[in-house]
Design a protein around this motif. Sequence first.
Motif, PDB file in Angstrom:
ATOM      1  N   LEU A  22       0.842  -1.200   0.000  1.00 43.64           N
ATOM      2  CA  LEU A  22       0.000   0.000   0.000  1.00 43.64           C
ATOM      3  C   LEU A  22       0.878   1.251   0.000  1.00 43.64           C
ATOM      4  O   LEU A  22       0.629   2.198  -0.764  1.00 43.64           O
TER       5      LEU A  22
ATOM      6  N   GLN B 119       2.355   1.773  -3.411  1.00 48.25           N
ATOM      7  CA  GLN B 119       1.368   2.267  -4.370  1.00 48.25           C
ATOM      8  C   GLN B 119       1.049   3.737  -4.120  1.00 48.25           C
ATOM      9  O   GLN B 119       0.917   4.527  -5.052  1.00 48.25           O
TER      10      GLN B 119
ATOM     11  N   GLY C 181       3.815   5.872  -5.299  1.00 46.45           N
ATOM     12  CA  GLY C 181       3.703   5.965  -6.764  1.00 46.45           C
ATOM     13  C   GLY C 181       2.672   7.006  -7.155  1.00 46.45           C
ATOM     14  O   GLY C 181       2.901   7.838  -8.046  1.00 46.45           O
ATOM     15  N   ALA C 182       1.519   7.002  -6.446  1.00 43.34           N
ATOM     16  CA  ALA C 182       0.456   7.967  -6.741  1.00 43.34           C
ATOM     17  C   ALA C 182       0.932   9.390  -6.432  1.00 43.34           C
ATOM     18  O   ALA C 182       0.716  10.305  -7.232  1.00 43.34           O
TER      19      ALA C 182
END
Lengths: 267, 281
Positions: free
Chosen positions: A180, A183, A186-187
């Motif tokens: 999580l 991710q 990355g966002a």
Amino acid sequence: MSIIKNCVRTLRFIGAYLVANLQAAMEYRAAFVAQVITMIANDSLWLFFWWTYFRQFPLVHGWQSTNIVVIWAVAACGFGIGMAVFGNTPRLAALIMNGGLDAYLGMPRNVLLHVCITASDPSAWGDIMFAVGAFLLILHPDPLHFALFLLLAFQAALIFAAFLVIFGSLAFFLGNTEGLAQQMLGALTTFSTYPMNIFTGVVRLLLFTVVPAGFVSFVPLQLLQRFSWPLLAGMTGFTLLFVAVAVGMFQLGLKRYESGNLLGMQN
Amino acid sequence: MDTTIWRPGRGAWRKVSLSLQKYGAVMRVSIANNLAYVMEVFFRALLLVVLVFILSQLWRATFSSRGATVLSGFSINDMVWYLVAAETIAMSLPALTRRIDQEVRSGQLAYLLGRPSSYIFYNFAQYLGERLVRLTINAVVGSILALIVVGLPHFTWMGILAWPLVTFLALCIDFVAYFSIGLLAFWTEETASFALIFSRLTLVLGGVLAPLEIFPEPLRSIAQALPFSTILYGPSRTLVHFELDRFVLLLWQQLITLAVGGLILLAVYRVAIRRVNINGG
């Protein structure tokens, strides 16, 4: 007086780790150089693409093609400083899950700070070099603008590190959140490298709160274009608040931490 | 008494059939392994949602700022479906180079070489299984997002039929490239840098963020001629804007890229294998 002494001691502590991590990376000199050059090439390729794109399709609302250079420079420099200094933050969730905090709990230094600065990502130096190079070579700033750029990049670095600490600390409550955290990072990096003009409504609100990409690229862009003290105060205030939330979450979670009974040593 | 009559053609065919069964089994195991962690694959697909969402917003802003309904031959619907197709392939790439690199460095390669199978084909089957699972989930997640954002696509039947073939060839080209880079671990301290550069060239010059038509000349022609365009741009454009002559050209470009890449891979592999030292114990 004691606060200043503490600050100096903490900075020396961070500096010592930074030098040690750099020396460790330089042990594999060829690999280190390759990683740095690769990262510069990687960032340059993206910037080249977006430069080409925005020259071809300029957006309205006062958007200039050089703005993409500012956005990329601040985001890359912030990310680079974050990963060079606080390079262990992406591994925080795994450390919590595997009982890896044991090695730090017995040390006299602040646990969170110690965990975060233990490792450094060698490729982050490539990000920093790219960002400083792009900012100086393409935008030709005066010394004041360059100093402001460095200050904003440092604040962006704190936001990146705090963001990873927040999502890593969720491992205290939710189990393994390493994926999580990755991710979400990355966002955050992705949103940080696009013009904020294209987002509206709830998404824009999220980008100034939960995924604070607005403070990584948009606010620095505004400050570098039209400096104002209230906006700088807002940026600094948000950075401090975000760091405080990260520290608070880690401290709260640490009370729930269970040792892994793992025999090992800090490396 | 049975009399076996040797027929060269039939024997060769049987050998090929047995090989296909063997590597098919490896691929099935790889698919099963990846389906066991299907939630992790879904998690990864969330980044695809973020990327496609951002890019679709960007394109919407670009279309509205120019007051156009079609840019470089693409409507906003085409553009979003193109992005989904390209990101679906790009984000399904497994960590092949890292695995090969680790097998070479740890010496695991020596054990795998002793198996009654080709090291290259064994890895290809494993890679294909992993990649197909990721590709399918990415396609499902991306399609749902595109349906919400721009509605139904305007694909032609020929485009839908041609897409699996050109996508399969694109996956093969990716394998040849990343496997060769992984083998460089025999000579270099680290291979991740080479993989990163190849991946970025594929993304930027291969048209993951937008069709290559948006590049100005002569950059557009150069990017279209480079092999990177056969991995993302070619298959995605075939799906969204099918044109027979472009499809035939793409097939040729992919086959030539694959042949040249395959020869390089075999040459690197042959030289690398000579450097393997197997010790008993």
